[in-house]
Design an enzyme around this catalytic site. Sequence first.
Site, PDB file in Angstrom:
ATOM      1  N   ASP A   1      19.027 -22.889 117.154  1.00 48.15           N
ATOM      2  CA  ASP A   1      16.981 -22.859 116.369  1.00 48.15           C
ATOM      3  C   ASP A   1      16.761 -23.120 117.695  1.00 48.15           C
ATOM      4  O   ASP A   1      15.624 -23.960 117.822  1.00 48.15           O
ATOM      5  CB  ASP A   1      16.931 -24.201 115.350  1.00 48.15           C
TER       6      ASP A   1
ATOM      7  N   GLU B   1      13.369 -18.591 106.547  1.00 46.61           N
ATOM      8  CA  GLU B   1      13.294 -19.990 106.604  1.00 46.61           C
ATOM      9  C   GLU B   1      13.421 -19.287 108.588  1.00 46.61           C
ATOM     10  O   GLU B   1      13.167 -17.962 108.980  1.00 46.61           O
ATOM     11  CB  GLU B   1      14.109 -20.719 106.900  1.00 46.61           C
TER      12      GLU B   1
END
Length: 338
Positions: A30, A237
């Site tokens: 991420d 997301e």
Amino acid sequence: MSEHIDPERLAELRRSALSAPLVTAQYTADPSAHVFQGRVYIYPSHDVDGGVAFNDNGDHFAMEDYHVYRQDHPEGETVDCGVALHVRDVPWAARQMWAPDCAEFEGRYYLYFPAKRADGIFQIGVAIGDTPEGPFVAEATPIEGSYSIDPAVFADASGAHYLYFGGIWGGQLQKYRDNRYDAAHEEPPADTPALGPRMARLTPDMRAFAEPPRELLILDEHGQPLRAGDHDRRYFEGPWMHTHGGRYYLSYSTGDTHYICYATGDNPYGPFTYQGRILNPVIGWTTHHSIVEFEGRWWLYYHDSLLSGGVTHLRSMKVAELHHDAGGRIATLDPYGH
Ligand code: FUB
């Protein structure tokens, strides 16, 4: 979940990969990248094997702390600046320090991060430091009115900062309507508008929302909201915002179909119109990225699970150059096949 990859195929994927892991001493995921003080700073999740059983809530993503990484150039060495924040030092958080991001304002640095409270509900907190690498000191309570996961902070040319956030399934976004939680809520029916990411302008002290979070609208080529059943294009997301040529680019993960896609608009609130894919599926279930300009070139920071042999929660951050064409369209990258 662990993707079984035949050893020969694994070797071939590693040979043909678009990029190598930036870090091999730890698992990192991420990656949120920004240019601060003339260098690239990366704010990733720090993946660990916490021994938690796999489930649909993502409890096996049992991360406990954040390390910040520094580069003099996206193609240069990646330096581990050490632990910047640990869950034990966050008064309100119990577990699962998921994807963070960071912003600079007036010489201070603000780390935004999601974590679960003791009751299992995700909220987003902020921790403050004097340097881009931290350490960061967490506020005593999460940002009031925040929920779900994947904060991404965007500094507009006007000087305003906006926080984008939200992720469905394990990220709990499907439980919210009009900023209110209801455990009975699920994803909307397939033929109705998909859930959108949320965003709110931050107060000048960077510690609170200056307005109630709004839901962003992503439209198709006919000006209609993307449908919840359109899994190849709908928001799942990992929101990110950048501007290029005067346009606002909202990019995100489609989750269960594993694409990084983008949509464009003419202001930070949208609406945004779906444009296409930035990154084809990587090895591993999740895909999550950031986009940053460094010295006139654009870079996509992303992750995959190749180094761990396909273990979904043991990922490695990577970087590849990104190209906008003359019309502002982003060329799709293939993570393998090179
Ligand atoms: O790293 C945990 C979660 O996996 C992130 O919050 C999501 O974006 C996905 O990458």
